[in-house]
Write an enzyme that holds these catalytic residues in place. Sequence first.
Site, PDB file in Angstrom:
ATOM      1  N   HIS A  46       1.013  -1.322   0.135  1.00  0.00           N
ATOM      2  CA  HIS A  46      -0.004  -0.119  -0.133  1.00  0.00           C
ATOM      3  C   HIS A  46       0.861   1.328  -0.563  1.00  0.00           C
ATOM      4  O   HIS A  46       1.536   0.791   1.005  1.00  0.00           O
ATOM      5  CB  HIS A  46      -0.798   0.106   1.399  1.00  0.00           C
ATOM      6  N   GLU A  48       0.604   3.893   1.883  1.00  0.00           N
ATOM      7  CA  GLU A  48       1.045   3.863   2.393  1.00  0.00           C
ATOM      8  C   GLU A  48       2.475   3.815   3.526  1.00  0.00           C
ATOM      9  O   GLU A  48       3.588   4.111   4.462  1.00  0.00           O
ATOM     10  CB  GLU A  48       0.384   4.184   4.218  1.00  0.00           C
ATOM     11  N   CYS A  76      -5.780   1.480   5.886  1.00  0.00           N
ATOM     12  CA  CYS A  76      -7.019   0.800   6.364  1.00  0.00           C
ATOM     13  C   CYS A  76      -5.771   0.059   7.678  1.00  0.00           C
ATOM     14  O   CYS A  76      -5.012   1.263   8.610  1.00  0.00           O
ATOM     15  CB  CYS A  76      -6.612  -0.449   5.431  1.00  0.00           C
ATOM     16  N   CYS A  79      -1.883  -0.515   7.516  1.00  0.00           N
ATOM     17  CA  CYS A  79      -1.282   1.186   7.704  1.00  0.00           C
ATOM     18  C   CYS A  79      -2.054   1.541   9.323  1.00  0.00           C
ATOM     19  O   CYS A  79      -0.902   2.423   9.196  1.00  0.00           O
ATOM     20  CB  CYS A  79      -1.529   1.670   6.198  1.00  0.00           C
TER      21      CYS A  79
END
Length: 146
Positions: A46, A48, A76, A79
């Site tokens: 992801h 992040e 999420c 993260c």
Amino acid sequence: MREALKEAQKAFEEDEVPVGAVIVSDKKIIARAHNQVERLKDPTAHAEMIAITQATSTLGSKWLNGASLYVTIEPCSMCAGALVLARIKNIVFGAKDPKTGACGSVTNIVNHKKLNHRSTVEKGILEKECGSLLKEFFKKKRCERN
């Protein structure tokens, strides 16, 4: 947030879910990233997570004390947990994520009372622009399936 949107646009062009992130420390961008889940075949890739890795490498520290994350969608739980572990000070996001958001929408990992670190959260920054890029991406995906 505009820099995070530029990263999200890169993800869109690479047929990745269009999420972009930047991390700022001492008023300088120290990390830029976008989703690379498909490219890397890695569910943890992801924006992040990649940005955290870049930022800690840049600072030469496992902590991101005093740093701010700007991300186009609410992080999420994976993260958000990583952001707590990295001790990021501020999280600024564009669009809420009513399905997996872990900064207040579904759960609030970054401000959980039992954890040793909490982050300030600012939401809705350039929300319309962030959300419309995601909507456009998923609309395109639905059309491709039909």
